[in-house]
Design an enzyme around this catalytic site. Sequence first.
Site, PDB file in Angstrom:
ATOM      1  N   ASP A 188      -1.477   4.977  -5.277  1.00 29.53           N
ATOM      2  CA  ASP A 188      -1.059   4.918  -3.874  1.00 29.53           C
ATOM      3  C   ASP A 188      -1.566   6.226  -3.263  1.00 29.53           C
ATOM      4  OD1 ASP A 188       0.676   3.449  -1.861  1.00 29.53           O
ATOM      5  OD2 ASP A 188       1.715   5.352  -1.841  1.00 29.53           O
ATOM      6  N   LYS A 229       8.145   1.042  -6.965  1.00 30.24           N
ATOM      7  CA  LYS A 229       7.314   2.128  -6.426  1.00 30.24           C
ATOM      8  C   LYS A 229       7.702   3.422  -7.124  1.00 30.24           C
ATOM      9  CE  LYS A 229       4.241   2.786  -3.073  1.00 30.24           C
ATOM     10  NZ  LYS A 229       3.288   1.836  -2.489  1.00 30.24           N
TER      11      LYS A 229
END
Length: 420
Positions: free
Chosen positions: A146, A106
């Site tokens: 995201d 991430k």
Amino acid sequence: MSGKVSYLQWMLQVLKNSVELGGFPEEVYHILSKPERVLMVSIPVRMDNGKIVVFEGYRVQHNSALGPYKGGIRFHPEVDLETDMALALGMTLKNSLNGLPYGGGKGAVKVDPKKLSQTELERLSRGYARAIAPLIGDLEDIPAPDVGTNPQIMAWMVDEYSKLKGRNVPGVFTAKPPELWGNPVRLYSTGFGTAVAAKVAAEKYLGRFEGLTVSVHGFGNVGQYAAYYAAKWGAKVVAVSDTSGTVYDPNGIDVELAMKVKESTGKVINYPRGEKLDPDASLYVDCDVLMPSAIENVIRADNVHKVKAKVISEGANGPTTPEAEKVLYERGAVIVPDIAANAGGVVMSYLEWVENLQWYWWSEEETLSRIKTLMENNIKRLIAKYESLRSEKGPVTMRNAAFVLAVERVYKAMKLRGWI
Ligand code: NAD
């Protein structure tokens, strides 16, 4: 799950419980509680007024036992390294659970993207891509959007990375615009997957999907397509809501019309028929299936007694609190957890990556049928694990089963590789 620091602690607790519930060796927890690698970057960006502002960013590569790292990039003022580590662990588990050949990663930049002009946002996106370029690659680490990032940002990043490499590298970022090696199905893949999850779970626990009543909380990207496909597959969508309110019609809502109304007026409440209620009413209406697809923590201890659905498919991330989940299971409901029910997006990212690596593309129809097969198999595998854990260990939730299944696949890969 409240607060930034406790999110990592909460994820670690979930991991620990899953290792224990699955009967895996303790080393699995020790390895997975830490990321394999963390990159912290500073990105100087020249703002439109000529001044330089330095932004802080991260890329966490959590675990690579199952394949290259994969996970989104978040642009948000409140992210920090700890949150990013928790999100990366979450991606290792999500990719594993959904059968993808990926580890988890991430990325994040501490910024409020709404406060930047388009040109500043472009310079920041390119700067971040340059900063993480030494660690990413189409076979090493494949980011995606995201919260706060989007296909345009992926296009800038893929362009910047390709310039550094001296050749086009489309597969290094996913969820790109369809015109630049993306896939048009990405627009609706998450909502589609949430509807698939609802359908498979309803067929198992309520005997059918066709003819059942469905309510959708949140009528944005996920909720609209979840409602659209539920209706297309023969369910009766009786309620949909956004922040403007709930539209409730026990005779069934014309979802395509509701989508048009939402698009043209910005508010689903302008739908011409049905009863108009407050935004959370869609959680409480009489229905068989509920798809909470707006934000986190909407089904809580204080309102769970009003929720009537028997099958819940979580389109949003974290819509049900642990206390509410317990109450729902006690009264016989089942919840397909977010990590499985909203995985349509990452499954689509996987397919886009496969297309890019081969310089090939599938038609929209073929892409959808591939997502459908993958999602159906994933949800069926999850249900089977839930049923077997339940008969062995007593009361567990499908979320428990999802985490056990996720850890199991990573554990087996690490064992076969000789890491454990
Ligand atoms: P979105 O902004 O397009 O839609 C959110 C919708 O929820 C909007 O219609 C908004 O009006 C509504 N909403 C917000 N608060 C509400 C409330 N209190 N009551 C009723 N409605 C409310 O966002 P999205 O992309 O559809 O994402 C929704 C959720 O799904 C988020 O939790 C997101 O993290 C998760 N998710 C999205 C994707 C994706 O591909 N878009 C993938 C995985 C998870």
